[in-house]
Write an enzyme that holds these catalytic residues in place. Sequence first.
Site, PDB file in Angstrom:
ATOM      1  N   CYS A  53       0.828  -1.203   0.000  1.00  0.00           N
ATOM      2  CA  CYS A  53       0.000   0.000   0.000  1.00  0.00           C
ATOM      3  C   CYS A  53       0.866   1.257   0.000  1.00  0.00           C
ATOM      4  CB  CYS A  53      -0.923  -0.017   1.215  1.00  0.00           C
ATOM      5  SG  CYS A  53      -1.901   1.483   1.349  1.00  0.00           S
ATOM      6  N   CYS A 105      -0.424   4.128   2.131  1.00  0.00           N
ATOM      7  CA  CYS A 105      -0.238   3.959   3.583  1.00  0.00           C
ATOM      8  C   CYS A 105       1.223   4.199   3.978  1.00  0.00           C
ATOM      9  CB  CYS A 105      -0.603   2.549   4.039  1.00  0.00           C
ATOM     10  SG  CYS A 105      -2.089   1.888   3.324  1.00  0.00           S
ATOM     11  N   ASP A 106       2.156   3.665   3.201  1.00  0.00           N
ATOM     12  CA  ASP A 106       3.549   3.597   3.648  1.00  0.00           C
ATOM     13  C   ASP A 106       4.513   4.459   2.844  1.00  0.00           C
ATOM     14  OD1 ASP A 106       2.726   1.729   5.534  1.00  0.00           O
ATOM     15  OD2 ASP A 106       2.944   0.078   4.121  1.00  0.00           O
TER      16      ASP A 106
END
Length: 322
Positions: free
Chosen positions: A144, A147-148
């Site tokens: 992701c 997200c990261d």
Amino acid sequence: MDTNNTPSPNINNTKCLIIGSGPAGYTAAIYASRANLSPILIEGNQPGGQLTTTSEVENFPGYPQGVDGNQMMSDFRTQAERFGADLRSGIVTEINLTQRPFIAHLGDNSEIHADTVIIATGASATYLGLEDEEKFKGMGVSACAVCDGFFYRGRTVAVVGGGDTACEEALYLSSIANKVYMIVRKDHLRASKVMQRRVLENTKITVLFNTNTIGLFGEDVLQGAHLVEHMGTPREQKFDISIDGFFLAIGHKPNSDIFQPYIDTDERGFIKTHGNSTATNVPGVFAAGDVADPLFQQAICAAGAGCRAALEAEKFILNNEN
Ligand code: NDP
């Protein structure tokens, strides 16, 4: 005297249990609420589903300027709540679909007894299956970018895959990282033309065609990937790249495991529905969204299927009322 120490479960009854909270689940909840089915929706581990890990949604009609994925799902949720859907956090750990009412067990020792069930559990990211992926998960390996990606400002990263997701992730990461490799096993991208063009025109992205990943390396954190070009041919060539982040974008696996004892799926686990209907092989159980869609996997398709599932659940209840 009660010799059984297990506490009795907390039981709730509903005409319609919806499992999953992506576009399919929330749309089903909007329609089922408006049809007075008083649905209970179990939101699962990732309320809002996969779109909450997408940056910008550009192709959902009604948002001419695009919309943030989190915002869109928050809007879906608010709309479902407005019509009275009972939205609950938690996951269904087990379900019995052999007879009606169907019985769903939740992780907190509660049960929901439901006249109909709409499965809208979506799909989860697939990994390559390399041992090193496990070793570096959370230490350089991710599925992701939204997200990261933040952790890779000014660094070098790689995205595996050649579809729309991979292109989207590579483009997103190119706004954060210094350099982005795309590792594509074929000699072409599978993504839509518009995404291909954006990737190929982006000077921060280097596409490595005909290339597979065979391993990852690093001391405590990820430092690089072992790659092979033209694998299994006379032109095969192994080489390494130095990277700080390795992002998987090679498709998704449907979240259908707990239903498989009862519900027919294809060989990849996608739930089979009948023709143009969302009905499964079990009367009263319907499936909508990515969990039942091996072909399109679009938010708009999932929302449409959620609508159809709720209308079919309503009809099923009418036809089966005593
Ligand atoms: P896709 O199935 O479209 O693409 C998967 C990619 O991963 C392909 O390039 C595939 O290669 C590659 N791949 C699969 N397995 C491996 C493996 N073991 N090793 C290396 N590469 C592998 O999945 P997506 O998640 O990209 O997209 C799913 C659906 O969602 C599509 O319909 C897509 O159009 C849609 N989507 C739309 C978006 C948008 O419109 N904004 C955004 C994201 C997704 P190969 O081609 O060789 O099979």
